[in-house]
Design a protein around this motif. Structure first.
Motif, PDB file in Angstrom:
ATOM      1  N   GLU A 245       0.861  -1.184   0.000  1.00 56.35           N
ATOM      2  CA  GLU A 245       0.000   0.000   0.000  1.00 56.35           C
ATOM      3  C   GLU A 245       0.892   1.227   0.000  1.00 56.35           C
ATOM      4  O   GLU A 245       1.835   1.319   0.801  1.00 56.35           O
ATOM      5  CB  GLU A 245      -0.919   0.026   1.233  1.00 56.35           C
ATOM      6  CG  GLU A 245      -1.771   1.313   1.278  1.00 56.35           C
ATOM      7  CD  GLU A 245      -2.801   1.340   2.403  1.00 56.35           C
ATOM      8  OE1 GLU A 245      -2.828   0.410   3.227  1.00 56.35           O
ATOM      9  OE2 GLU A 245      -3.578   2.326   2.442  1.00 56.35           O
ATOM     10  N   ALA A 246       0.614   2.139  -0.911  1.00 57.06           N
ATOM     11  CA  ALA A 246       1.367   3.389  -0.977  1.00 57.06           C
ATOM     12  C   ALA A 246       0.802   4.365   0.046  1.00 57.06           C
ATOM     13  O   ALA A 246      -0.403   4.609   0.082  1.00 57.06           O
ATOM     14  CB  ALA A 246       1.270   3.990  -2.378  1.00 57.06           C
ATOM     15  N   LEU A 247       1.667   4.897   0.905  1.00 56.17           N
ATOM     16  CA  LEU A 247       1.231   5.839   1.941  1.00 56.17           C
ATOM     17  C   LEU A 247       2.085   7.096   1.846  1.00 56.17           C
ATOM     18  O   LEU A 247       3.315   7.032   1.887  1.00 56.17           O
ATOM     19  CB  LEU A 247       1.361   5.195   3.324  1.00 56.17           C
ATOM     20  CG  LEU A 247       0.429   3.998   3.557  1.00 56.17           C
ATOM     21  CD1 LEU A 247       0.927   3.104   4.689  1.00 56.17           C
ATOM     22  CD2 LEU A 247      -1.005   4.472   3.839  1.00 56.17           C
TER      23      LEU A 247
ATOM     24  N   PRO B  39      -0.063  12.080   7.955  1.00 55.91           N
ATOM     25  CA  PRO B  39      -1.109  12.140   6.923  1.00 55.91           C
ATOM     26  C   PRO B  39      -2.504  12.307   7.521  1.00 55.91           C
ATOM     27  O   PRO B  39      -3.368  12.922   6.897  1.00 55.91           O
ATOM     28  CB  PRO B  39      -0.979  10.818   6.170  1.00 55.91           C
ATOM     29  CG  PRO B  39      -0.001   9.990   6.903  1.00 55.91           C
ATOM     30  CD  PRO B  39       0.746  10.861   7.840  1.00 55.91           C
ATOM     31  N   ASP B  40      -2.716  11.775   8.712  1.00 54.97           N
ATOM     32  CA  ASP B  40      -4.033  11.946   9.330  1.00 54.97           C
ATOM     33  C   ASP B  40      -4.356  13.437   9.493  1.00 54.97           C
ATOM     34  O   ASP B  40      -5.510  13.835   9.467  1.00 54.97           O
ATOM     35  CB  ASP B  40      -4.092  11.248  10.691  1.00 54.97           C
ATOM     36  CG  ASP B  40      -4.303   9.749  10.535  1.00 54.97           C
ATOM     37  OD1 ASP B  40      -5.031   9.351   9.597  1.00 54.97           O
ATOM     38  OD2 ASP B  40      -3.726   8.986  11.322  1.00 54.97           O
TER      39      ASP B  40
ATOM     40  N   ASP C 179     -11.854   0.566   2.118  1.00 54.01           N
ATOM     41  CA  ASP C 179     -10.890   0.787   3.196  1.00 54.01           C
ATOM     42  C   ASP C 179     -11.607   1.049   4.525  1.00 54.01           C
ATOM     43  O   ASP C 179     -12.761   1.479   4.539  1.00 54.01           O
ATOM     44  CB  ASP C 179     -10.034   2.009   2.830  1.00 54.01           C
ATOM     45  CG  ASP C 179      -8.673   1.984   3.507  1.00 54.01           C
ATOM     46  OD1 ASP C 179      -8.419   1.095   4.328  1.00 54.01           O
ATOM     47  OD2 ASP C 179      -7.856   2.879   3.201  1.00 54.01           O
TER      48      ASP C 179
ATOM     49  N   ARG D 114      -8.267  -1.280  11.439  1.00 56.12           N
ATOM     50  CA  ARG D 114      -7.369  -1.797  12.470  1.00 56.12           C
ATOM     51  C   ARG D 114      -7.930  -1.672  13.882  1.00 56.12           C
ATOM     52  O   ARG D 114      -7.466  -2.359  14.789  1.00 56.12           O
ATOM     53  CB  ARG D 114      -5.990  -1.152  12.367  1.00 56.12           C
ATOM     54  CG  ARG D 114      -5.916   0.308  12.682  1.00 56.12           C
ATOM     55  CD  ARG D 114      -4.444   0.702  12.844  1.00 56.12           C
ATOM     56  NE  ARG D 114      -4.332   2.072  13.295  1.00 56.12           N
ATOM     57  CZ  ARG D 114      -4.151   3.103  12.488  1.00 56.12           C
ATOM     58  NH1 ARG D 114      -4.044   2.902  11.202  1.00 56.12           N
ATOM     59  NH2 ARG D 114      -4.072   4.318  12.966  1.00 56.12           N
TER      60      ARG D 114
ATOM     61  N   GLU E  86      -6.174  -5.005   8.656  1.00 57.20           N
ATOM     62  CA  GLU E  86      -5.222  -3.906   8.855  1.00 57.20           C
ATOM     63  C   GLU E  86      -4.707  -3.904  10.286  1.00 57.20           C
ATOM     64  O   GLU E  86      -5.396  -4.346  11.204  1.00 57.20           O
ATOM     65  CB  GLU E  86      -5.916  -2.554   8.653  1.00 57.20           C
ATOM     66  CG  GLU E  86      -6.491  -2.293   7.294  1.00 57.20           C
ATOM     67  CD  GLU E  86      -6.982  -0.845   7.193  1.00 57.20           C
ATOM     68  OE1 GLU E  86      -7.822  -0.427   8.003  1.00 57.20           O
ATOM     69  OE2 GLU E  86      -6.486  -0.135   6.297  1.00 57.20           O
ATOM     70  N   GLY E  87      -3.513  -3.393  10.475  1.00 55.25           N
ATOM     71  CA  GLY E  87      -3.002  -3.179  11.830  1.00 55.25           C
ATOM     72  C   GLY E  87      -2.673  -4.456  12.582  1.00 55.25           C
ATOM     73  O   GLY E  87      -2.818  -4.522  13.804  1.00 55.25           O
TER      74      GLY E  87
ATOM     75  N   PHE F 280       2.349  -3.821  11.378  1.00 54.07           N
ATOM     76  CA  PHE F 280       3.734  -3.649  11.811  1.00 54.07           C
ATOM     77  C   PHE F 280       4.454  -4.988  11.992  1.00 54.07           C
ATOM     78  O   PHE F 280       5.657  -5.074  11.822  1.00 54.07           O
ATOM     79  CB  PHE F 280       3.780  -2.840  13.111  1.00 54.07           C
ATOM     80  CG  PHE F 280       3.334  -1.402  12.945  1.00 54.07           C
ATOM     81  CD1 PHE F 280       3.183  -0.846  11.678  1.00 54.07           C
ATOM     82  CD2 PHE F 280       3.075  -0.606  14.059  1.00 54.07           C
ATOM     83  CE1 PHE F 280       2.774   0.477  11.516  1.00 54.07           C
ATOM     84  CE2 PHE F 280       2.673   0.728  13.898  1.00 54.07           C
ATOM     85  CZ  PHE F 280       2.514   1.256  12.636  1.00 54.07           C
TER      86      PHE F 280
HETATM   87  P1  C2E Z   1      -5.136   3.833   5.820  1.00 52.01           P
HETATM   88  O1  C2E Z   1      -5.343   3.889   4.350  1.00 52.01           O
HETATM   89  O2  C2E Z   1      -6.102   3.031   6.607  1.00 52.01           O
HETATM   90  O3  C2E Z   1      -3.637   3.332   6.021  1.00 52.01           O
HETATM   91  C1  C2E Z   1      -3.215   2.503   7.053  1.00 52.01           C
HETATM   92  C2  C2E Z   1      -2.621   3.288   8.179  1.00 52.01           C
HETATM   93  O4  C2E Z   1      -2.371   2.398   9.262  1.00 52.01           O
HETATM   94  C3  C2E Z   1      -1.256   3.905   7.844  1.00 52.01           C
HETATM   95  O5  C2E Z   1      -1.155   5.125   8.570  1.00 52.01           O
HETATM   96  C4  C2E Z   1      -0.291   2.875   8.412  1.00 52.01           C
HETATM   97  O6  C2E Z   1       0.978   3.408   8.728  1.00 52.01           O
HETATM   98  C5  C2E Z   1      -1.026   2.452   9.661  1.00 52.01           C
HETATM   99  N1  C2E Z   1      -0.628   1.113  10.099  1.00 52.01           N
HETATM  100  C6  C2E Z   1      -0.249   0.071   9.328  1.00 52.01           C
HETATM  101  N2  C2E Z   1       0.008  -1.024  10.076  1.00 52.01           N
HETATM  102  C7  C2E Z   1      -0.207  -0.679  11.356  1.00 52.01           C
HETATM  103  C8  C2E Z   1      -0.111  -1.394  12.613  1.00 52.01           C
HETATM  104  O7  C2E Z   1       0.244  -2.571  12.683  1.00 52.01           O
HETATM  105  N3  C2E Z   1      -0.444  -0.718  13.735  1.00 52.01           N
HETATM  106  C9  C2E Z   1      -0.831   0.588  13.704  1.00 52.01           C
HETATM  107  N4  C2E Z   1      -1.120   1.159  14.862  1.00 52.01           N
HETATM  108  N5  C2E Z   1      -0.932   1.294  12.548  1.00 52.01           N
HETATM  109  C10 C2E Z   1      -0.627   0.665  11.385  1.00 52.01           C
HETATM  110  P2  C2E Z   1      -0.640   6.461   7.897  1.00 52.01           P
HETATM  111  O8  C2E Z   1       0.431   6.163   6.897  1.00 52.01           O
HETATM  112  O9  C2E Z   1      -0.361   7.406   8.992  1.00 52.01           O
HETATM  113  O10 C2E Z   1      -1.886   6.944   7.063  1.00 52.01           O
HETATM  114  C11 C2E Z   1      -3.062   7.327   7.711  1.00 52.01           C
HETATM  115  C12 C2E Z   1      -4.193   7.515   6.734  1.00 52.01           C
HETATM  116  O11 C2E Z   1      -3.925   8.631   5.870  1.00 52.01           O
HETATM  117  C13 C2E Z   1      -4.397   6.331   5.807  1.00 52.01           C
HETATM  118  O12 C2E Z   1      -5.140   5.325   6.446  1.00 52.01           O
HETATM  119  C14 C2E Z   1      -5.148   6.987   4.672  1.00 52.01           C
HETATM  120  O13 C2E Z   1      -6.513   7.119   4.978  1.00 52.01           O
HETATM  121  C15 C2E Z   1      -4.532   8.364   4.627  1.00 52.01           C
HETATM  122  N6  C2E Z   1      -3.531   8.390   3.552  1.00 52.01           N
HETATM  123  C16 C2E Z   1      -2.230   8.005   3.570  1.00 52.01           C
HETATM  124  N7  C2E Z   1      -1.657   8.168   2.364  1.00 52.01           N
HETATM  125  C17 C2E Z   1      -2.636   8.673   1.559  1.00 52.01           C
HETATM  126  C18 C2E Z   1      -2.672   9.064   0.170  1.00 52.01           C
HETATM  127  O14 C2E Z   1      -1.713   8.945  -0.581  1.00 52.01           O
HETATM  128  N8  C2E Z   1      -3.859   9.568  -0.285  1.00 52.01           N
HETATM  129  C19 C2E Z   1      -4.967   9.673   0.492  1.00 52.01           C
HETATM  130  N9  C2E Z   1      -6.085  10.175  -0.048  1.00 52.01           N
HETATM  131  N10 C2E Z   1      -4.970   9.316   1.779  1.00 52.01           N
HETATM  132  C20 C2E Z   1      -3.814   8.810   2.307  1.00 52.01           C
END
Ligand code: C2E
Ligand code: MG
Ligand code: MG
Ligand code: MG
Length: 286
Positions: free
Chosen positions: A59-61, A74-75, A179, A203, A236-237, A258
Motif C-alpha cells: 500500500e502506498a502511503l 497524513p491523518d 478501506d 485496524r 489492517e493493523g 507492523f
Molecule cells: P489507511 O489507508 O487506513 O492506512 C493505514 C494506516 O495504518 C497507515 O497510517 C499505516 O501506517 C497504519 N498502520 C499500518 N500497520 C499498522 C499497525 O500494525 N499498527 C498501527 N497502529 N498502525 C498501522 P498512515 O500512513 O499514517 O496513514 C493514515 C491515513 O492517511 C491512511 O489510512 C489513509 O486514509 C490516509 N492516507 C495516507 N496516504 C494517503 C494518500 O496517498 N492519499 C490519500 N487520499 N490518503 C492517504
C-alpha cells in the motif's frame, strides 16, 4: 458550562479553535509550497498473503516532511488537503509515484500489486480517470495489479460522476478495495452495488482481537459476509502472531501491519522483496 451558552455568547470561537484554524492555514500554505519543493514522498507497506506468508502487494502511503514543520502525519494533512482542494495535485503525485515504483518492481521481476488511497474530493476532478489512464500508459504497468482504496465516504453522496468513475476504473481492470471497513456506515448495499474486490477490516477491530470477544465476533462476521459476496479480506493493523494465527484460521486472505512490515521507502521495500526472493530460491532443507 452549556447552560451559560446564550444567544450572545462569543465562546463559540475559543482560543483553542483559533489555534486549530491557524494551524490548518499554515499547513495549507506550507503544503502548497511543499508540492513544488519535493517535500512529499511515498512509503510502501507490505501486504502479506496469509496462505503462503509471502508479500503479494504493497500500500502506498504518502509522507510529508516540511522545511519548517518537520514531519506531519497524513491523518492531519490529508484532511487539510481535502478541504483546500490541494488533494487533487497531491493525489496525482501519489498516483504517478506509485506507478513509477510499480514499473521499477515489474522490471526487476516483482509482480506485486500496488494499492493507492483515493479521497472523495479526487472524484470531483474530471481529470482523474484520464490521468490514471495516461499514467498507466506512461509506465506500461498492468492495470489489474493496481488497487484503489476508497472509504464509504466516497460512495455516500451517490453522485452519478462517482458511479461513472468507478465503472470506468472497473472497465480498465483496476481493482477496488473498501478501506477502513467497520468505522463508517458499513453498508452492505455499497458492497453489492459497486464492484469491490477487497474489503479491508479497520485496524480498530484488530487491535484487541485476542482480548475482546465482541471484536472477534465482529471480525468473524465481516470475513464470512465478505466471502459470501465474493470479496477478499485484508486485516489492517496486525501486530502480533496470535492475531495472524486467528485471522488465518478464520480464512482471512491478507494481513497488513507492523508485525510483517512497517511502511518503508522504495529502496527498503525493494531490498525486502529481494531478500524474500533469495530465501525462496534457496534449496529447502527438509
Ligand atoms: P489507511 O489507508 O487506513 O492506512 C493505514 C494506516 O495504518 C497507515 O497510517 C499505516 O501506517 C497504519 N498502520 C499500518 N500497520 C499498522 C499497525 O500494525 N499498527 C498501527 N497502529 N498502525 C498501522 P498512515 O500512513 O499514517 O496513514 C493514515 C491515513 O492517511 C491512511 O489510512 C489513509 O486514509 C490516509 N492516507 C495516507 N496516504 C494517503 C494518500 O496517498 N492519499 C490519500 N487520499 N490518503 C492517504
Ligand atoms: Mg488505505
Ligand atoms: Mg485503512
Ligand atoms: Mg485509516
Amino acid at each position: 458550562h452549556s447552560k451559560k451558552l446564550g444567544r450572545n455568547t462569543y465562546s463559540l470561537f475559543t482560543p483553542d479553535m483559533g489555534e486549530g484554524v491557524s494551524r490548518r492555514l499554515l499547513l495549507e500554505e506550507q503544503m502548497r509550497g511543499g508540492l513544488g519543493r519535493d517535500e512529499f514522498s511515498l512509503n510502501y507497506q507490505p501486504k502479506i498473503d496469509l496462505r503462503n506468508n509471502r508479500v503479494t502487494g504493497v500500500e502506498a502511503l504518502v509522507r510529508w516532511e516540511n522545511e519548517e514543520l518537520g514531519k506531519v502525519s497524513p491523518d492531519e494533512f490529508i484532511s487539510v488537503a481535502e478541504h483546500s482542494g490541494l488533494i487533487v495535485e497531491l493525489g496525482q503525485f501519489v498516483i504517478f509515484e506509485a506507478l513509477r515504483s510499480m514499473k521499477a518492481w515489474a522490471d526487476s521481476g516483482f509482480e506485486i500489486s500496488v494499492a493507492i488511497n483515493l479521497s472523495p474530493r479526487q472524484f470531483h476532478d474530471l481529470n482523474l480517470i484520464p490521468f490514471i489512464k495516461n499514467t498507466i500508459q506512461t509506465f506500461k504497468v498492468d492495470p489489474t495489479l493496481i488497487e484503489l482504496e476508497i472509504t464509504e465516504g466516497v460512495l455516500m453522496s451517490g453522485h452519478r460522476f462517482i458511479t461513472d468513475a468507478l465503472q470506468s476504473l472497473n472497465e480498465m481492470g483496476i481493482k477496488l478495495a473498501m478501506d477502513d471497513f467497520g468505522t463508517g456506515f458499513s453498508s452492505l448495499s455499497y458492497l453489492r452495488k459497486y464492484s469491490f474486490d477487497t474489503l479491508k477490516i479497520d485496524r480498530s477491530f484488530i487491535a484487541d482481537l485476542m482480548e475482546d470477544e465482541e471484536d472477534r465476533a465482529l471480525v468473524d462476521a465481516i470475513i464470512s459476509m465478505a466471502h459470501s459476496l465474493g470479496l477478499d479480506v485484508v486485516a489492517e493493523g496486525v501486530e502480533t502472531i496470535d492475531q495472524v494465527d486467528y485471522l488465518t484460521l478464520q480464512g482471512c486472505e491478507y494481513a497488513q501491519g507492523f508485525l510483517k512490515g512497517r511502511p518503508m521507502t522504495f529502496n527498503a521495500l525493494t531490498k525486502s522483496l529481494e531478500g524474500e526472493r533469495r530465501l525462496l530460491a534457496e534449496p529447502s532443507v527438509a
